[in-house]
Scaffold this motif. Structure first.
Motif, PDB file in Angstrom:
ATOM      1  N   PHE A   1       7.143  11.817   6.521  1.00 29.70           N
ATOM      2  CA  PHE A   1       6.736  10.553   5.225  1.00 29.70           C
ATOM      3  C   PHE A   1       4.774  11.164   5.130  1.00 29.70           C
ATOM      4  N   LEU A   2       4.248  12.289   3.842  1.00 29.01           N
ATOM      5  CA  LEU A   2       2.880  12.643   3.293  1.00 29.01           C
ATOM      6  C   LEU A   2       2.247  11.958   2.944  1.00 29.01           C
ATOM      7  N   SER A   3       0.862  11.120   3.175  1.00 29.28           N
ATOM      8  CA  SER A   3      -0.098  10.362   2.652  1.00 29.28           C
ATOM      9  C   SER A   3      -0.025  10.682   1.421  1.00 29.28           C
ATOM     10  N   GLU A   4      -0.961  10.199   0.166  1.00 27.65           N
ATOM     11  CA  GLU A   4      -1.162  10.107  -0.429  1.00 27.65           C
ATOM     12  C   GLU A   4      -3.224  10.962  -0.494  1.00 27.65           C
ATOM     13  N   THR A   5      -3.331  10.480   1.283  1.00 30.00           N
ATOM     14  CA  THR A   5      -4.322  11.457   1.230  1.00 30.00           C
ATOM     15  C   THR A   5      -4.973  12.509   1.302  1.00 30.00           C
TER      16      THR A   5
ATOM     17  N   ARG B   1      10.061  17.047  -0.031  1.00 37.52           N
ATOM     18  CA  ARG B   1      10.608  16.639  -0.559  1.00 37.52           C
ATOM     19  C   ARG B   1      11.212  14.940   0.253  1.00 37.52           C
ATOM     20  N   ARG B   2      10.504  14.703   1.149  1.00 39.31           N
ATOM     21  CA  ARG B   2      11.342  13.280   1.618  1.00 39.31           C
ATOM     22  C   ARG B   2      10.852  12.671   1.369  1.00 39.31           C
TER      23      ARG B   2
ATOM     24  N   ILE C   1      11.834  11.631  -2.557  1.00 40.92           N
ATOM     25  CA  ILE C   1      12.509  10.973  -2.454  1.00 40.92           C
ATOM     26  C   ILE C   1      12.453   9.570  -2.194  1.00 40.92           C
ATOM     27  N   SER C   2      11.872   9.189  -0.775  1.00 38.73           N
ATOM     28  CA  SER C   2      11.180   8.393  -0.807  1.00 38.73           C
ATOM     29  C   SER C   2      10.986   7.297  -1.502  1.00 38.73           C
ATOM     30  N   GLU C   3       9.673   8.563  -2.362  1.00 36.52           N
ATOM     31  CA  GLU C   3       8.558   6.896  -3.451  1.00 36.52           C
ATOM     32  C   GLU C   3       9.491   6.706  -4.945  1.00 36.52           C
TER      33      GLU C   3
END
Length: 320
Positions: A135-139, A268-269, A272-274
């Motif tokens: 997961f890529l964080s917003e930061t 993409r991950r 979808i997660s969000e």
């Protein structure tokens, strides 16, 4: 074992090489590949070429191997070699292509049903249950965007638009580079011939629209690739990028932003997660272009805190 020993254990090469060219409409590999989407064809062609080379000691490729002559002793040996050389997921994808080509050989009446049943009776390689990607964080996403914003060249505007599309629409990198200007509509993009050859419409978040609009001011409004090539002189050429070019762009921007160990598919991950936090899985499935909700669920990279929050909505009577 060395390669010559491997090949010797599989077969005599002369018995598996086609003796004359076969019409494409009667060639099992050609028929199989023609039924795939344009985006999938190169990958699966490479898989078939690799299998053909394994079987024949680098003599045959997908179109010169006589697939109808393969038997269980060949496919079983190929499975062992693929297991040694490739990651399980890659090896299983290659085995799937092998089975599909043999099925076309059966349909074309080039192969006996009993020989076919035996040849395809090979198990997939067990894959680790540990989820790939992250997961890529917003930061992190903000850092990637900021390094693009700080680049005043056309490349900076293009890369910002690319990341906005990957982030906001959850596209596969092949889908992103295949977008044409005509696929962009007010607040949405039309994805054509996605995985499985399916078209779908994906909606962009409002925050992505001005970033894409800024890029269009640089790119121009001529028909052609939406995310396109920029030459060494900084001039925009309306030529599509390759999926590999997307990897290079993200690697460069990641190094500049201090964001490491991520891939284009991690956007993409994350997408979808969000979405799974805010809407039902069937809607997410449609936006992602997945064949089933079960496949969509594999992309969920939300942590344990999501499950913890979910159970708090359950009411338990208090002690009186």
């Amino acid at each position: 074992m060395n390669e010559s020993t491997e090949i010797g254990e599989i077969t005599a090469v002369s018995s598996l090489a086609l003796t004359a060219p076969t019409p494409l409409t009667e060639h099992p590999a050609a028929v199989y590949l023609s039924g795939l989407s344009p985006g999938s064809q190169p990958t699966m062609r490479q898989s078939l070429d690799a299998i053909a080379k394994i079987i024949t000691g680098n003599i045959c490729d997908a179109f010169t191997l006589n697939w109808a002559e393969l038997r269980y002793k060949h496919t079983a040996a190929v499975r062992v070699i693929l297991m040694e050389r490739y990651a399980p997921a890659t090896a299983n994808r290659m085995l799937s292509a092998l089975r599909r080509v043999l099925k076309e050989a059966l349909r074309l009446e080039l192969m006996d049903a009993r020989d076919f049943a035996r040849a395809v009776d090979i198990a997939n390689i067990k894959v680790s249950q540990e989820l790939k990607g992250r997961f890529l964080s917003e930061t992190e996403i903000n850092a990637l965007m900021q390094v693009c914003f700080q680049d005043p060249t056309p490349i900076g505007y293009r890369d910002a638009a690319l990341i906005a599309i990957l982030r906001g629409a959850g596209l596969r990198r092949g889908e992103a580079v295949n977008l044409m200007l005509s696929d962009l509509h007010s607040g949405s993009v039309k994805v054509r011939s996605g995985k499985g050859g399916k078209d779908r419409t994906v909606y962009l978040p409002d925050g992505a629209l001005p970033i894409i609009e800024d890029w269009l001011e640089i790119r121009g409004r001529e028909a052609g690739a939406l995310i396109c090539h920029i030459n060494k002189a900084g001039a925009v050429t309306l030529r599509q990028l390759t999926p590999q070019a997307v990897l290079f762009i993200l690697e460069k921007r990641g190094a500049e932003a201090g964001v490491t160990n991520f891939s284009a598919h991690d956007f993409r991950r994350t997408f979808i997660s969000e979405l799974l936090d805010s809407t039902d899985i069937v809607t997410v499935q449609k936006l992602a272009g997945h064949a089933s909700p079960e496949l969509t669920s594999r992309y969920d990279r939300r942590g344990e805190e999501v499950k913890q929050r979910a159970v708090q909505a359950i009411s338990v009577p208090k002690r009186r």
